[in-house]
Scaffold this motif. Structure first.
Motif, PDB file in Angstrom:
ATOM      1  N   LEU A 102      15.508  17.200   8.168  1.00  0.00           N
ATOM      2  CA  LEU A 102      15.346  18.395   7.332  1.00  0.00           C
ATOM      3  C   LEU A 102      14.391  19.391   7.980  1.00  0.00           C
ATOM      4  N   TYR A 103      13.303  18.873   8.517  1.00  0.00           N
ATOM      5  CA  TYR A 103      12.308  19.737   9.155  1.00  0.00           C
ATOM      6  C   TYR A 103      12.904  20.460  10.362  1.00  0.00           C
ATOM      7  N   LEU A 104      13.631  19.735  11.202  1.00  0.00           N
ATOM      8  CA  LEU A 104      14.237  20.361  12.378  1.00  0.00           C
ATOM      9  C   LEU A 104      15.295  21.385  11.978  1.00  0.00           C
ATOM     10  N   LEU A 105      16.092  21.067  10.969  1.00  0.00           N
ATOM     11  CA  LEU A 105      17.098  22.026  10.499  1.00  0.00           C
ATOM     12  C   LEU A 105      16.428  23.268   9.912  1.00  0.00           C
ATOM     13  N   TYR A 109       0.799  -1.225   0.000  1.00  0.00           N
ATOM     14  CA  TYR A 109       0.000   0.000   0.000  1.00  0.00           C
ATOM     15  C   TYR A 109       0.835   1.280   0.000  1.00  0.00           C
ATOM     16  N   ILE A 110       2.005   1.265   0.602  1.00  0.00           N
ATOM     17  CA  ILE A 110       2.831   2.466   0.700  1.00  0.00           C
ATOM     18  C   ILE A 110       3.855   2.520  -0.434  1.00  0.00           C
ATOM     19  N   GLY A 111       4.321   1.371  -0.882  1.00  0.00           N
ATOM     20  CA  GLY A 111       5.235   1.340  -2.021  1.00  0.00           C
ATOM     21  C   GLY A 111       6.684   1.090  -1.656  1.00  0.00           C
ATOM     22  N   VAL A 112       7.017   1.199  -0.385  1.00  0.00           N
ATOM     23  CA  VAL A 112       8.355   0.848   0.101  1.00  0.00           C
ATOM     24  C   VAL A 112       8.175   0.006   1.356  1.00  0.00           C
ATOM     25  N   ASN A 113       9.225  -0.719   1.731  1.00  0.00           N
ATOM     26  CA  ASN A 113       9.100  -1.519   2.944  1.00  0.00           C
ATOM     27  C   ASN A 113       9.173  -0.611   4.175  1.00  0.00           C
ATOM     28  N   PRO A 114       8.682  -1.067   5.320  1.00  0.00           N
ATOM     29  CA  PRO A 114       8.626  -0.207   6.506  1.00  0.00           C
ATOM     30  C   PRO A 114       9.978   0.361   6.929  1.00  0.00           C
ATOM     31  N   LYS A 115      11.036  -0.433   6.849  1.00  0.00           N
ATOM     32  CA  LYS A 115      12.356   0.063   7.266  1.00  0.00           C
ATOM     33  C   LYS A 115      12.825   1.208   6.373  1.00  0.00           C
ATOM     34  N   GLU A 116      12.591   1.089   5.082  1.00  0.00           N
ATOM     35  CA  GLU A 116      12.957   2.167   4.161  1.00  0.00           C
ATOM     36  C   GLU A 116      12.111   3.410   4.446  1.00  0.00           C
ATOM     37  N   PHE A 117      10.848   3.204   4.736  1.00  0.00           N
ATOM     38  CA  PHE A 117       9.966   4.327   5.076  1.00  0.00           C
ATOM     39  C   PHE A 117      10.454   5.022   6.341  1.00  0.00           C
ATOM     40  N   ILE A 118      10.886   4.249   7.335  1.00  0.00           N
ATOM     41  CA  ILE A 118      11.409   4.824   8.577  1.00  0.00           C
ATOM     42  C   ILE A 118      12.658   5.658   8.278  1.00  0.00           C
ATOM     43  N   ARG A 119      13.516   5.154   7.405  1.00  0.00           N
ATOM     44  CA  ARG A 119      14.723   5.914   7.023  1.00  0.00           C
ATOM     45  C   ARG A 119      14.350   7.237   6.350  1.00  0.00           C
ATOM     46  N   ILE A 120      13.385   7.184   5.437  1.00  0.00           N
ATOM     47  CA  ILE A 120      12.949   8.392   4.735  1.00  0.00           C
ATOM     48  C   ILE A 120      12.324   9.368   5.736  1.00  0.00           C
ATOM     49  N   GLN A 121      11.497   8.846   6.611  1.00  0.00           N
ATOM     50  CA  GLN A 121      10.841   9.677   7.616  1.00  0.00           C
ATOM     51  C   GLN A 121      11.874  10.331   8.525  1.00  0.00           C
ATOM     52  N   ARG A 122      12.904   9.611   8.926  1.00  0.00           N
ATOM     53  CA  ARG A 122      13.957  10.143   9.785  1.00  0.00           C
ATOM     54  C   ARG A 122      14.700  11.284   9.080  1.00  0.00           C
ATOM     55  N   LEU A 145      23.834  21.993   4.429  1.00  0.00           N
ATOM     56  CA  LEU A 145      23.499  23.320   4.952  1.00  0.00           C
ATOM     57  C   LEU A 145      24.262  24.421   4.220  1.00  0.00           C
ATOM     58  N   ASN A 146      25.475  24.125   3.760  1.00  0.00           N
ATOM     59  CA  ASN A 146      26.263  25.114   3.010  1.00  0.00           C
ATOM     60  C   ASN A 146      25.732  25.319   1.599  1.00  0.00           C
ATOM     61  N   HIS A 147      25.145  24.275   0.989  1.00  0.00           N
ATOM     62  CA  HIS A 147      24.690  24.338  -0.399  1.00  0.00           C
ATOM     63  C   HIS A 147      23.192  24.597  -0.553  1.00  0.00           C
ATOM     64  N   CYS A 148      22.399  24.143   0.402  1.00  0.00           N
ATOM     65  CA  CYS A 148      20.948  24.188   0.258  1.00  0.00           C
ATOM     66  C   CYS A 148      20.298  24.723   1.524  1.00  0.00           C
ATOM     67  N   LYS A 149      19.149  25.316   1.340  1.00  0.00           N
ATOM     68  CA  LYS A 149      18.341  25.701   2.497  1.00  0.00           C
ATOM     69  C   LYS A 149      17.443  24.500   2.801  1.00  0.00           C
ATOM     70  N   PRO A 150      17.558  23.937   4.003  1.00  0.00           N
ATOM     71  CA  PRO A 150      16.742  22.741   4.309  1.00  0.00           C
ATOM     72  C   PRO A 150      15.263  23.088   4.333  1.00  0.00           C
ATOM     73  N   TYR A 151      14.471  22.200   3.768  1.00  0.00           N
ATOM     74  CA  TYR A 151      13.024  22.380   3.793  1.00  0.00           C
ATOM     75  C   TYR A 151      12.343  21.021   3.771  1.00  0.00           C
ATOM     76  N   SER A 152      11.355  20.873   4.638  1.00  0.00           N
ATOM     77  CA  SER A 152      10.520  19.679   4.645  1.00  0.00           C
ATOM     78  C   SER A 152       9.173  20.065   5.216  1.00  0.00           C
ATOM     79  N   ASP A 153       8.103  19.760   4.508  1.00  0.00           N
ATOM     80  CA  ASP A 153       6.766  20.031   5.038  1.00  0.00           C
ATOM     81  C   ASP A 153       6.128  18.755   5.583  1.00  0.00           C
ATOM     82  N   TYR A 154       6.894  17.688   5.665  1.00  0.00           N
ATOM     83  CA  TYR A 154       6.354  16.412   6.109  1.00  0.00           C
ATOM     84  C   TYR A 154       5.710  16.507   7.485  1.00  0.00           C
TER      85      TYR A 154
END
Length: 166
Positions: free
Chosen positions: A111-114, A93-106, A153-162
């Motif tokens: 990114l969100y905290l930064l 249903y999600i398209g990736v396995n749970p461990k990969e999803f956890i990695r992406i979420q982390r 951080l030197n090259h990009c402005k972090p952004y995540s709306d997750y």
């Protein structure tokens, strides 16, 4: 279940009202239309099962947003599934396995905290996001972005709306 095992039973004996209706429709329908009726019924049942499985996954995904150190077993338990079933349904249903999803979420959380908070040491971000240590976060950042967190951080402005979406 044991009473029905290895037995032939009329569907009408199950006492479900829709079965009687279906029986009448099938009896009056032509051969080709019977197949259409059955196909329609099974597709509808399959769609209801899909919705049920999606609803089972939602609490475990919500848990990931709240807790950084969520395990696969706790996610499966919240969904009332065995870990093996949970992995299979999650992948379907999600398209990736749970461990990969956890990695992406982390990574998204980092990114969100930064983006939303100021940190003087990246090690604090790593721990706040559930990484074991800074080198673990560096490795994951490199995999997902091509940069270490410092380079990012030197090259990009972090952004995540997750995490800003409820």
């Amino acid at each position: 279940m044991s009473e029905l095992y290895d037995s032939t039973i009329s569907l009408c004996d199950l006492g479900l009202p829709w079965i009687k209706e279906m029986e009448e429709e099938l009896y009056l329908a032509s051969r080709d239309h019977r197949l259409t009726l059955l196909e329609t019924y099974f597709i509808k049942a399959l769609a209801e099962n899909r919705l049920f499985n999606i609803q089972r996954l939602i609490p475990s995904i919500d848990l990931l947003k709240k807790e950084t150190e969520t395990t696969l077993s706790s996610m499966a338990e919240i969904s009332c599934l065995s870990p093996k079933q949970y992995k299979r349904i999650f992948q379907e249903y999600i398209g990736v396995n749970p461990k990969e999803f956890i990695r992406i979420q982390r990574f998204q959380r980092a990114l969100y905290l930064l983006h939303t908070q100021s940190y003087h040491q990246l090690q604090h971000v790593a721990f706040d996001c559930g990484y074991y240590d800074l080198s673990h976060m560096n490795k994951e950042f490199k995999i997902f972005s091509g940069y270490t967190p410092g380079e990012y951080l030197n090259h990009c402005k972090p952004y995540s709306d997750y995490f800003s979406i409820d």
